[in-house]
Design an enzyme around this catalytic site. Sequence first.
Site, short mmCIF file in Angstrom:
data_model
loop_
_atom_site.label_atom_id
_atom_site.label_comp_id
_atom_site.label_asym_id
_atom_site.label_seq_id
_atom_site.Cartn_x
_atom_site.Cartn_y
_atom_site.Cartn_z
N CYS A 142 -20.70 12.05 -7.39
CA CYS A 142 -20.59 10.65 -6.97
C CYS A 142 -21.39 9.74 -7.88
CB CYS A 142 -21.06 10.52 -5.52
SG CYS A 142 -21.06 8.83 -4.92
N CYS A 145 -23.32 6.94 -6.16
CA CYS A 145 -24.56 7.39 -5.50
C CYS A 145 -25.65 7.69 -6.52
CB CYS A 145 -24.33 8.67 -4.69
SG CYS A 145 -22.78 8.73 -3.81
N ASP A 146 -25.30 8.36 -7.59
CA ASP A 146 -26.33 8.97 -8.44
C ASP A 146 -26.45 8.38 -9.84
OD1 ASP A 146 -26.81 10.67 -6.34
OD2 ASP A 146 -25.44 12.21 -7.06
#
Length: 317
Positions: A142, A145-146
């Site tokens: 993701c 997200c990261d």
Amino acid sequence: MSNDRTREVIVIGSGPAGLTAAIYASRAQLSPLVVEGEPSSTSDQPGGQLMLTTDVENYPGFPDGVMGPELMMNFRAQAERFGAEFITAKVTDVDFSSRPFGVWVGEEEHRAEAVIVSTGARSLMLDIDREDELLGHGVSTCATCDGFFFRDQEIVVVGGGDSAMEEASFLTRFASKVTVIVRRDVLRASKIMQERAHANPKIVFLWNAEVAALHGETKLDGVTVKDTRTGEKSRLDADGLFVAIGHRPNTDLFVGQLELHANGYLKTFDGRSHTNVEGVFACGDVQDDWYRQAVTAAGSGCMAAIDAERWLESQGH
Ligand code: NDP
């Protein structure tokens, strides 16, 4: 073995969507039973996909970030506080053809007037050695997200579809270089996404290539790339590897019982959480192939609990 008690609500799945549904349903005095899944290394475990991540920095309310598993333990504790009950096992069968609906955990049968389906989705993985171990330690599924953790670093993205193009483009905001590894010599992605990726000076493509091995002690520091035509292997330094080869919703249980989209995701209707079966509601990634965020899943879990509560009320429960 049949359970004599007919519940008002059973929640299947315990990621952000299912647990938020359980919080709302328990606070509405519906005494939900949550069948939360069983521990495993995949996303269909209790807590869902966030159990496979480390820092979560985009969940509102946590200005310093929070660990994914800790966040999910807090969701669970909050649901328990208001009376939600849990079974740590997987649902093996459902019967939505008549009410009260049937939900089986092995031989154990449970019945409920309403069911909230929140079984989530899983990222397809490369299925190579050490992938599980390095997930959250350089390996990610993701970018939203990261990506932030890879400022000025070199990243590899695997995949040739729209997801891979989108992730690669997004990651150039942070990374110094993004190498997209494509197993064939063409992309599957739409023209516009391809053009955008080709026009980005930070993105380079490695064609006819696959990732054959992952390197790094506690954190990824490189990959072995294999040429799919010649079999020749070479090492590529990388701080991050984003696997973007598609997602699969966890809908096997519902085939033939609930309407699915062609891509396997559950259909919900009218911008609400109801499925084609009255009394069965769906929330979270199992019905969302677009946003796939913890906060959107949690929001849709709230919607499903409210929809279930209002529907039960309309039925005189
Ligand atoms: P897709 O199935 O479209 O693409 C998957 C890609 O990964 C393909 O290039 C495939 O290669 C490759 N792949 C699959 N398995 C492996 C493997 N084991 N090793 C290496 N490569 C592999 O999935 P997406 O997630 O990209 O897209 C899903 C849907 O969502 C699509 O309909 C897409 O259009 C949509 N989407 C739209 C977006 C947008 O419009 N903004 C953004 C993201 C997704 P091969 O081609 O050889 O099969």
